[in-house]
Design a protein around this motif. Sequence first.
Motif, PDB file in Angstrom:
ATOM      1  N   MET A   2       0.965  -1.361  -0.014  1.00 55.71           N
ATOM      2  CA  MET A   2      -0.182  -0.222   0.082  1.00 55.71           C
ATOM      3  C   MET A   2       0.926   1.267  -0.073  1.00 55.71           C
ATOM      4  SD  MET A   2      -2.890   0.813   2.881  1.00 55.71           S
ATOM      5  CE  MET A   2      -3.513   2.630   3.241  1.00 55.71           C
ATOM      6  N   SER A   3       0.601   2.155  -0.844  1.00 57.18           N
ATOM      7  CA  SER A   3       1.373   3.398  -1.114  1.00 57.18           C
ATOM      8  C   SER A   3       0.896   4.515  -0.300  1.00 57.18           C
ATOM      9  CB  SER A   3       1.591   3.921  -2.390  1.00 57.18           C
ATOM     10  OG  SER A   3       0.385   4.122  -2.766  1.00 57.18           O
ATOM     11  N   LEU A   4       1.671   5.485   0.209  1.00 56.59           N
ATOM     12  CA  LEU A   4       1.413   6.365   1.098  1.00 56.59           C
ATOM     13  C   LEU A   4       1.368   7.605   0.010  1.00 56.59           C
ATOM     14  CD1 LEU A   4       1.092   7.682   3.903  1.00 56.59           C
ATOM     15  CD2 LEU A   4       3.507   7.981   3.867  1.00 56.59           C
ATOM     16  N   LYS A   5       0.355   8.664   0.385  1.00 58.18           N
ATOM     17  CA  LYS A   5       0.232   9.741  -0.436  1.00 58.18           C
ATOM     18  C   LYS A   5       0.253  10.956   0.442  1.00 58.18           C
ATOM     19  CE  LYS A   5      -2.705  11.944  -3.899  1.00 58.18           C
ATOM     20  NZ  LYS A   5      -4.004  11.805  -4.780  1.00 58.18           N
ATOM     21  N   ILE A   6       1.292  11.821   0.023  1.00 58.72           N
ATOM     22  CA  ILE A   6       1.237  13.154   0.935  1.00 58.72           C
ATOM     23  C   ILE A   6       0.661  14.330  -0.159  1.00 58.72           C
ATOM     24  CG2 ILE A   6       2.884  14.732   1.844  1.00 58.72           C
ATOM     25  CD1 ILE A   6       4.696  12.415   2.625  1.00 58.72           C
ATOM     26  N   ARG A   7      -0.108  14.800   1.024  1.00 61.33           N
ATOM     27  CA  ARG A   7      -0.566  16.383  -0.097  1.00 61.33           C
ATOM     28  C   ARG A   7      -0.110  17.381   0.843  1.00 61.33           C
ATOM     29  NH1 ARG A   7      -6.770  15.829  -0.507  1.00 61.33           N
ATOM     30  NH2 ARG A   7      -6.146  14.432  -2.053  1.00 61.33           N
TER      31      ARG A   7
ATOM     32  N   VAL B  66      11.814  10.884   0.176  1.00 63.06           N
ATOM     33  CA  VAL B  66      11.047   9.847  -0.270  1.00 63.06           C
ATOM     34  C   VAL B  66      11.373   9.122  -1.426  1.00 63.06           C
ATOM     35  CG1 VAL B  66       8.961  11.331   0.532  1.00 63.06           C
ATOM     36  CG2 VAL B  66       9.729  11.627  -1.837  1.00 63.06           C
ATOM     37  N   ASN B  67      12.633   9.441  -1.874  1.00 62.99           N
ATOM     38  CA  ASN B  67      13.116   8.862  -3.264  1.00 62.99           C
ATOM     39  C   ASN B  67      13.453   7.306  -2.715  1.00 62.99           C
ATOM     40  OD1 ASN B  67      14.298   8.609  -5.629  1.00 62.99           O
ATOM     41  ND2 ASN B  67      16.404   8.913  -4.837  1.00 62.99           N
ATOM     42  N   GLY B  68      12.971   6.498  -3.684  1.00 65.50           N
ATOM     43  CA  GLY B  68      12.946   4.892  -3.479  1.00 65.50           C
ATOM     44  C   GLY B  68      12.099   4.133  -2.825  1.00 65.50           C
ATOM     45  N   LYS B  69      11.076   4.935  -2.331  1.00 65.11           N
ATOM     46  CA  LYS B  69       9.958   4.571  -1.284  1.00 65.11           C
ATOM     47  C   LYS B  69       8.731   4.749  -2.258  1.00 65.11           C
ATOM     48  CE  LYS B  69      12.368   6.021   2.863  1.00 65.11           C
ATOM     49  NZ  LYS B  69      13.354   6.730   2.192  1.00 65.11           N
ATOM     50  N   ASP B  70       7.551   3.738  -1.646  1.00 64.47           N
ATOM     51  CA  ASP B  70       6.308   3.886  -2.416  1.00 64.47           C
ATOM     52  C   ASP B  70       5.478   5.083  -1.739  1.00 64.47           C
ATOM     53  OD1 ASP B  70       4.229   3.303  -4.056  1.00 64.47           O
ATOM     54  OD2 ASP B  70       3.676   1.451  -2.667  1.00 64.47           O
ATOM     55  N   ILE B  71       5.917   6.293  -2.218  1.00 65.23           N
ATOM     56  CA  ILE B  71       5.040   7.399  -1.679  1.00 65.23           C
ATOM     57  C   ILE B  71       5.100   8.392  -2.842  1.00 65.23           C
ATOM     58  CG2 ILE B  71       5.511   9.504  -0.015  1.00 65.23           C
ATOM     59  CD1 ILE B  71       7.189   7.736   1.851  1.00 65.23           C
ATOM     60  N   GLU B  72       3.917   8.962  -2.858  1.00 61.53           N
ATOM     61  CA  GLU B  72       3.429   9.945  -3.759  1.00 61.53           C
ATOM     62  C   GLU B  72       3.151  11.297  -3.168  1.00 61.53           C
ATOM     63  OE1 GLU B  72      -0.382  10.887  -6.870  1.00 61.53           O
ATOM     64  OE2 GLU B  72      -0.125   8.814  -6.030  1.00 61.53           O
ATOM     65  N   ILE B  73       3.573  12.248  -3.818  1.00 57.05           N
ATOM     66  CA  ILE B  73       3.766  13.757  -3.363  1.00 57.05           C
ATOM     67  C   ILE B  73       2.627  14.182  -4.403  1.00 57.05           C
ATOM     68  CG2 ILE B  73       4.695  15.794  -2.527  1.00 57.05           C
ATOM     69  CD1 ILE B  73       6.859  14.139  -1.913  1.00 57.05           C
ATOM     70  N   GLU B  74       1.587  14.930  -3.709  1.00 62.41           N
ATOM     71  CA  GLU B  74       0.722  15.923  -4.590  1.00 62.41           C
ATOM     72  C   GLU B  74       0.954  17.196  -4.038  1.00 62.41           C
ATOM     73  OE1 GLU B  74      -3.865  16.332  -5.705  1.00 62.41           O
ATOM     74  OE2 GLU B  74      -3.423  14.749  -4.177  1.00 62.41           O
ATOM     75  N   TRP B  75       1.435  18.191  -4.932  1.00 61.67           N
ATOM     76  CA  TRP B  75       1.641  19.636  -4.732  1.00 61.67           C
ATOM     77  C   TRP B  75       0.255  20.258  -4.978  1.00 61.67           C
ATOM     78  CZ3 TRP B  75       6.190  20.302  -2.513  1.00 61.67           C
ATOM     79  CH2 TRP B  75       6.972  19.248  -2.625  1.00 61.67           C
TER      80      TRP B  75
END
Length: 56
Positions: free
Chosen positions: A1-6, A27-36
Amino acid sequence: MSLKIRTYSDFVCPFLFYWKNPLMEAVNGKDIEIEWMPFELRSYSTEPMSLNNECI
């Protein structure tokens, strides 16, 4: 399950550049998405400050 950071930031604020790169490195190399997300601190325009202004 990925983590999403807004993350919200004023798109003209220079401080965004201070924490953007460290966040991207963290977050490089991790299953993390960043929403700006944009955020306006002032929704109205102002006159640019003059170098002769007493506040400067």
